[in-house]
Motif scaffolding. Sequence first.
Motif, PDB file in Angstrom:
ATOM      1  N   PHE A  25      -6.115   2.177   3.621  1.00 57.91           N
ATOM      2  CA  PHE A  25      -4.924   1.218   3.620  1.00 57.91           C
ATOM      3  C   PHE A  25      -5.363   0.096   2.509  1.00 57.91           C
ATOM      4  CE2 PHE A  25      -4.828   3.208   7.876  1.00 57.91           C
ATOM      5  CZ  PHE A  25      -3.575   3.448   8.019  1.00 57.91           C
ATOM      6  N   VAL A  26      -4.128  -0.020   1.811  1.00 55.31           N
ATOM      7  CA  VAL A  26      -4.564  -1.146   0.519  1.00 55.31           C
ATOM      8  C   VAL A  26      -3.397  -2.230   0.974  1.00 55.31           C
ATOM      9  CG1 VAL A  26      -4.165  -1.394  -1.672  1.00 55.31           C
ATOM     10  CG2 VAL A  26      -4.998   0.732  -0.940  1.00 55.31           C
ATOM     11  N   GLU A  27      -4.030  -3.321   0.820  1.00 51.77           N
ATOM     12  CA  GLU A  27      -3.242  -4.565   1.069  1.00 51.77           C
ATOM     13  C   GLU A  27      -2.693  -5.091  -0.241  1.00 51.77           C
ATOM     14  OE1 GLU A  27      -4.167  -8.938   3.211  1.00 51.77           O
ATOM     15  OE2 GLU A  27      -4.856  -7.138   4.067  1.00 51.77           O
ATOM     16  N   GLU A  30       1.404  -9.998  -0.782  1.00 49.23           N
ATOM     17  CA  GLU A  30       2.131 -10.248   0.435  1.00 49.23           C
ATOM     18  C   GLU A  30       1.202 -10.113   1.782  1.00 49.23           C
ATOM     19  OE1 GLU A  30       5.877  -8.313   0.164  1.00 49.23           O
ATOM     20  OE2 GLU A  30       6.460  -9.590  -1.655  1.00 49.23           O
ATOM     21  N   GLY A  31       0.423  -9.409   1.860  1.00 58.03           N
ATOM     22  CA  GLY A  31      -0.358  -9.223   3.029  1.00 58.03           C
ATOM     23  C   GLY A  31       0.158  -7.776   3.837  1.00 58.03           C
ATOM     24  N   ASN A  32       1.067  -7.120   3.044  1.00 58.20           N
ATOM     25  CA  ASN A  32       1.474  -5.986   3.691  1.00 58.20           C
ATOM     26  C   ASN A  32       0.406  -4.664   3.491  1.00 58.20           C
ATOM     27  OD1 ASN A  32       3.929  -6.953   4.446  1.00 58.20           O
ATOM     28  ND2 ASN A  32       4.656  -6.755   2.519  1.00 58.20           N
ATOM     29  N   ARG A  33       0.327  -3.793   4.370  1.00 56.39           N
ATOM     30  CA  ARG A  33      -0.632  -2.653   4.229  1.00 56.39           C
ATOM     31  C   ARG A  33       0.098  -1.498   3.746  1.00 56.39           C
ATOM     32  NH1 ARG A  33      -4.437  -3.374   9.485  1.00 56.39           N
ATOM     33  NH2 ARG A  33      -5.297  -5.545   8.960  1.00 56.39           N
ATOM     34  N   LYS A  34      -0.294  -0.534   2.897  1.00 52.55           N
ATOM     35  CA  LYS A  34       0.287   0.599   2.414  1.00 52.55           C
ATOM     36  C   LYS A  34      -0.838   1.571   2.663  1.00 52.55           C
ATOM     37  CE  LYS A  34       3.622  -1.137  -0.586  1.00 52.55           C
ATOM     38  NZ  LYS A  34       4.116  -1.338  -2.230  1.00 52.55           N
ATOM     39  N   LYS A  35      -0.330   2.745   3.129  1.00 51.79           N
ATOM     40  CA  LYS A  35      -1.288   3.881   3.212  1.00 51.79           C
ATOM     41  C   LYS A  35      -1.170   4.815   2.158  1.00 51.79           C
ATOM     42  CE  LYS A  35      -0.565   7.255   6.361  1.00 51.79           C
ATOM     43  NZ  LYS A  35      -0.073   7.930   7.481  1.00 51.79           N
TER      44      LYS A  35
END
Length: 59
Positions: A25-27, A30-35
């Motif tokens: 998971f990469v942040e 904006e603080g959103n996490r993407k897999k």
Amino acid sequence: MCGVDTKEKYLEILCFRQFYKHFVFVEDEEGNRKKRIEKYIEVSAVIDVGCVDTKESVY
């Protein structure tokens, strides 16, 4: 505590890539996490070498 100046050094004895598909998971800003899928893992084996100044006798 002995009151002597110690220095920490790490000695790398092994470094390789283990190929294995896995998710991370990469942040973003904006603080959103993407897999995201990764294909390998970096592996390092290190030894913590403690060095002590032996010029002055403690005893």
